[in-house]
Write an enzyme that holds these catalytic residues in place. Structure first.
Site, short mmCIF file in Angstrom:
data_model
loop_
_atom_site.label_atom_id
_atom_site.label_comp_id
_atom_site.label_asym_id
_atom_site.label_seq_id
_atom_site.Cartn_x
_atom_site.Cartn_y
_atom_site.Cartn_z
CE LYS A 141 49.02 20.13 -27.71
NZ LYS A 141 49.49 21.20 -26.84
CE LYS A 171 40.73 27.15 -25.00
NZ LYS A 171 42.06 26.95 -25.56
CE LYS A 196 45.04 18.78 -21.77
NZ LYS A 196 44.85 20.07 -22.44
CG ASP A 231 39.92 21.48 -26.51
OD1 ASP A 231 39.93 22.68 -26.83
OD2 ASP A 231 40.82 20.97 -25.81
P1 ADP Z 1 48.22 21.52 -22.61
O1 ADP Z 1 48.96 20.28 -22.26
O2 ADP Z 1 47.00 21.74 -21.76
O3 ADP Z 1 47.88 21.60 -24.08
P2 ADP Z 1 50.74 22.82 -22.04
O4 ADP Z 1 51.08 22.21 -20.74
O5 ADP Z 1 51.44 22.33 -23.26
O6 ADP Z 1 49.17 22.77 -22.30
O7 ADP Z 1 50.95 24.39 -21.84
C1 ADP Z 1 50.72 25.33 -22.89
C2 ADP Z 1 51.71 26.47 -22.71
O8 ADP Z 1 51.42 27.20 -21.53
C3 ADP Z 1 53.16 26.01 -22.60
O9 ADP Z 1 53.98 26.86 -23.35
C4 ADP Z 1 53.44 26.14 -21.11
O10 ADP Z 1 54.80 26.37 -20.84
C5 ADP Z 1 52.59 27.34 -20.74
N1 ADP Z 1 52.20 27.34 -19.31
C6 ADP Z 1 51.50 26.39 -18.64
N2 ADP Z 1 51.30 26.74 -17.36
C7 ADP Z 1 51.91 27.94 -17.18
C8 ADP Z 1 52.08 28.83 -16.07
N3 ADP Z 1 51.57 28.55 -14.86
N4 ADP Z 1 52.78 29.98 -16.27
C9 ADP Z 1 53.29 30.26 -17.49
N5 ADP Z 1 53.16 29.48 -18.58
C10 ADP Z 1 52.49 28.33 -18.43
MG MG Z 2 49.45 18.70 -23.49
#
Ligand code: ADP
Ligand code: MG
Length: 261
Positions: A40, A9, A14, A127
């Site tokens: 994104k 999601k 990720k 998603d």
């Molecule tokens: P995605 O790529 O799935 O959209 P992101 O990697 O950009 O998600 O992460 C979304 C947010 O969650 C970011 O601000 C990231 O720093 C935070 N985040 C991800 N994993 C963790 C974790 N294990 N502990 C704290 N924050 C996290």
């Molecule tokens: Mg991402």
């Protein structure tokens, strides 16, 4: 070369997780390529200090086919090869179609033969698993797929859709499910909920990551945890997960490393 697609999601973690896995594997001496397949276009941000790179779709829009492999592939920390597929102009075009175009361009311009990466990560938004977003799990792109989820309802819902898509393609020799990664949000009965989901899809838990403020601190510095806080507990969690992911892909790692995790 092992090609790994990570689905989950939006906002589940990720890109953060994959970037840390990329660094962990690059530090083991492997040549890693990370391909962001999320409109994104921020998959690899923390691998090159937040500097924006050309997305493949921007290049196609601006230059048609008149661009080189080097315009698409940017070298980040630890020599990691960074690519962002990008997205359509909002309100126009289709994000899924964009991913197909981006992956085709990489292949046409010989990205895999030229750079010969040991590991390729596709960072894919899960998603909606339409034809475009399922592209990395089809047609010889990824070998193994990992799903990231927390115990939150919407994250498990997306994860279940991804598992269904993988199952629908399984008889065609496409990518198989390597397992599930739990990125904790600390919701009630989180491990039980995720384990129940894993049992339902007949898969396995490859690793668990704790929720830790240090991840956000590293992100504010536009770095991976492994680069910003290499001695932290979280860095160790990512290193262990990198090893488990490789093992789930059939890669052998040495015993010394196994005992560390
Ligand atoms: P995605 O790529 O799935 O959209 P992101 O990697 O950009 O998600 O992460 C979304 C947010 O969650 C970011 O601000 C990231 O720093 C935070 N985040 C991800 N994993 C963790 C974790 N294990 N502990 C704290 N924050 C996290
Ligand atoms: Mg991402």
């Amino acid at each position: 070369m092992i090609k790994i697609a990570v689905y989950g999601k939006g906002g589940i973690g990720k890109s953060t997780t994959i970037s840390n896995l990329s660094v962990a594997l690059a530090k083991k001496g492997l040549k890693v390529m990370q391909i962001g397949c999320d409109p994104k276009a921020d998959s690899t941000t923390n691998l090159h200090n937040g500097i924006e790179i050309n997305t493949v779709l921007d290049l196609v829009r601006e230059k048609k086919d008149d661009f080189t492999l080097e315009d698409m592939v940017v070298e980040g920390d630890n020599g990691i090869l960074c690519v962002e597929a990008g997205g359509p102009t909002p309100g126009m075009g289709c994000a899924g179609r964009g991913i197909i175009t981006a992956l085709e361009k990489l292949e046409q311009k010989g990205a895999y033969e030229t750079y010969k990466p040991d590991v390729v990560f596709y960072d894919v938004l899960g998603d909606v698993v339409c034809g475009g977003f399922s592209m990395p799990m089809r047609a010889g792109y990824a070998d193994k797929i990992f799903i990231i989820t927390s115990g939150e309802y919407m994250a498990i819902h997306a994860a279940a859709n991804i598992a269904t898509a993988i199952d629908n393609f399984k008889n065609r020799g496409y990518a198989s499910l390597g397992g599930v990664i739990l990125n904790k949000r600390n919701v009630k009965d989180e491990e039980e909920k995720v384990n129940e989901f894993i049992e339902n899809i007949d898969s396995k838990l490859v690793g668990t990551l704790n929720r830790d403020e240090i991840v956000i601190q590293a992100e504010e510095m536009k770095k991976t945890v492994l680069e910003a806080f290499p001695d932290s507990d979280m860095a160790k969690e990512y290193e262990c997960l990198a090893q488990s992911v490789l093992e789930a892909c059939g890669y052998k790692t040495c015993e010394k490393e196994v005992s560390k995790c």
